[in-house]
Write a protein that holds these residues in place. Structure first.
Motif, short mmCIF file in Angstrom:
data_model
loop_
_atom_site.label_atom_id
_atom_site.label_comp_id
_atom_site.label_asym_id
_atom_site.label_seq_id
_atom_site.Cartn_x
_atom_site.Cartn_y
_atom_site.Cartn_z
N GLU A 64 0.77 -1.36 -0.12
CA GLU A 64 0.19 0.02 -0.01
C GLU A 64 0.92 1.23 0.13
N VAL A 65 1.95 1.14 0.86
CA VAL A 65 2.94 2.46 0.69
C VAL A 65 3.58 2.51 -0.65
N ARG A 66 3.89 1.67 -1.38
CA ARG A 66 4.42 1.63 -2.52
C ARG A 66 3.47 2.12 -3.65
N GLU A 67 2.24 1.81 -3.37
CA GLU A 67 1.29 2.41 -4.32
C GLU A 67 0.90 3.96 -4.00
N GLU A 68 0.99 4.40 -2.89
CA GLU A 68 0.99 5.60 -2.35
C GLU A 68 1.90 6.52 -2.99
N ARG B 235 11.44 -2.36 12.97
CA ARG B 235 11.84 -1.74 11.69
C ARG B 235 10.34 -1.20 10.93
N MET B 236 9.56 -2.11 11.29
CA MET B 236 8.03 -1.77 10.61
C MET B 236 7.46 -0.82 11.14
N GLU B 237 7.56 -0.46 12.52
CA GLU B 237 7.02 0.59 13.29
C GLU B 237 7.50 1.69 12.73
N ILE B 238 9.09 1.72 12.74
CA ILE B 238 9.84 3.10 12.28
C ILE B 238 9.26 3.14 10.87
N PHE B 239 9.24 2.30 9.93
CA PHE B 239 8.70 2.52 8.28
C PHE B 239 7.55 3.20 8.43
N GLN B 240 6.34 2.47 9.35
CA GLN B 240 5.11 3.20 9.28
C GLN B 240 5.10 4.74 9.74
N LYS B 241 5.83 4.92 10.88
CA LYS B 241 5.93 6.45 11.49
C LYS B 241 6.69 7.25 10.65
N LEU B 242 7.57 6.93 9.60
CA LEU B 242 8.09 7.89 8.85
C LEU B 242 7.39 8.04 7.75
N PHE B 243 6.65 6.99 7.32
CA PHE B 243 5.81 7.07 6.13
C PHE B 243 4.71 8.16 6.38
N ILE B 244 4.26 8.13 7.55
CA ILE B 244 3.24 8.88 8.10
C ILE B 244 3.72 10.42 7.74
N GLU B 245 4.83 10.76 8.47
CA GLU B 245 5.34 11.94 8.62
C GLU B 245 5.58 12.45 7.09
N LEU B 246 6.09 11.72 6.19
CA LEU B 246 6.21 11.97 4.80
C LEU B 246 4.90 12.25 4.25
N LYS B 247 3.82 11.61 4.46
CA LYS B 247 2.62 11.79 3.88
C LYS B 247 1.90 12.98 4.31
N GLU B 248 2.06 13.41 5.54
CA GLU B 248 1.55 14.71 6.11
C GLU B 248 2.29 15.90 5.60
N ASP B 249 3.78 15.75 5.43
CA ASP B 249 4.68 16.80 4.79
C ASP B 249 4.01 17.02 3.40
N PHE B 250 3.76 15.86 2.62
CA PHE B 250 3.46 15.93 1.24
C PHE B 250 2.13 16.53 1.03
N ASN B 251 1.28 16.34 1.94
CA ASN B 251 -0.15 16.70 1.69
C ASN B 251 -0.18 18.18 2.13
N HIS B 252 0.56 18.53 3.08
CA HIS B 252 0.96 20.07 3.43
C HIS B 252 1.28 20.90 2.50
N PHE B 253 2.45 20.21 1.53
CA PHE B 253 2.93 20.88 0.51
C PHE B 253 1.92 21.14 -0.64
N MET B 254 1.05 20.13 -0.87
CA MET B 254 0.15 20.14 -2.05
C MET B 254 -0.72 20.95 -1.68
N MET B 255 -1.24 21.29 -0.47
CA MET B 255 -2.40 22.17 0.02
C MET B 255 -1.86 23.56 -0.08
N ASN B 256 -0.60 23.90 0.51
CA ASN B 256 -0.15 25.28 0.57
C ASN B 256 0.70 25.86 -0.50
N GLU B 257 1.11 24.91 -1.38
CA GLU B 257 2.37 25.41 -2.13
C GLU B 257 1.80 25.49 -3.49
#
Length: 125
Positions: free
Chosen positions: A23-27, A102-124
């Motif tokens: 699912e992460v790969r697809e997103e 490692r999976m927990e860290i993977f999940q956490k980092l992806f959530i942060e990336l997704k939030e940053d990305f969505n913030h960029f898309m909405m504001n920039e």
């Protein structure tokens, strides 16, 4: 404190991890496509710098997802070759706890990336 995981539960956990990584790969692919649209447009230099920044982060996220998927598959194979009950306590037992962390860290980092990305898309954009 010990928690015992039966082989069936372990198989379910492994399948769940594989599904989540896919699912992460697809997103990540969808996010890259959105960035590509911006890159092809006439956008201010600052926006283009952010696009490049996110392209790099998404590329790395994809690499990490591929590594995680490979390692999950290898762990699953090792478990199917030698099915056993895995016991968890305060010290690492087999590779399960390491993979779980490692999976927990993977999940956490992806959530942060997704939030940053969505913030960029909405504001920039």
């Amino acid at each position: 404190m010990e928690i015992t995981t039966q082989p069936e539960d372990l198989i379910h956990q492994i399948d769940s991890w594989k599904e989540e990584v896919n699912e992460v790969r697809e997103e990540v692919q969808l996010m890259r496509e959105r960035l590509e649209q911006i890159a092809l447009s006439v956008a201010p230099e600052e926006v283009m710098k952010s696009v490049e920044h996110f392209e790099n982060r998404l590329l790395r996220q994809r690499e990490v997802a591929d590594e995680m998927f490979h390692d999950i598959k290898q762990f699953a194979k090792s478990q199917s070759d030698h099915p056993q009950t895995v016991i968890h306590d305060d010290r690492p037992v087999c590779d399960y706890e390491t993979l779980q962390r490692r999976m927990e860290i993977f999940q956490k980092l992806f959530i942060e990336l997704k939030e940053d990305f969505n913030h960029f898309m909405m504001n920039e954009v």
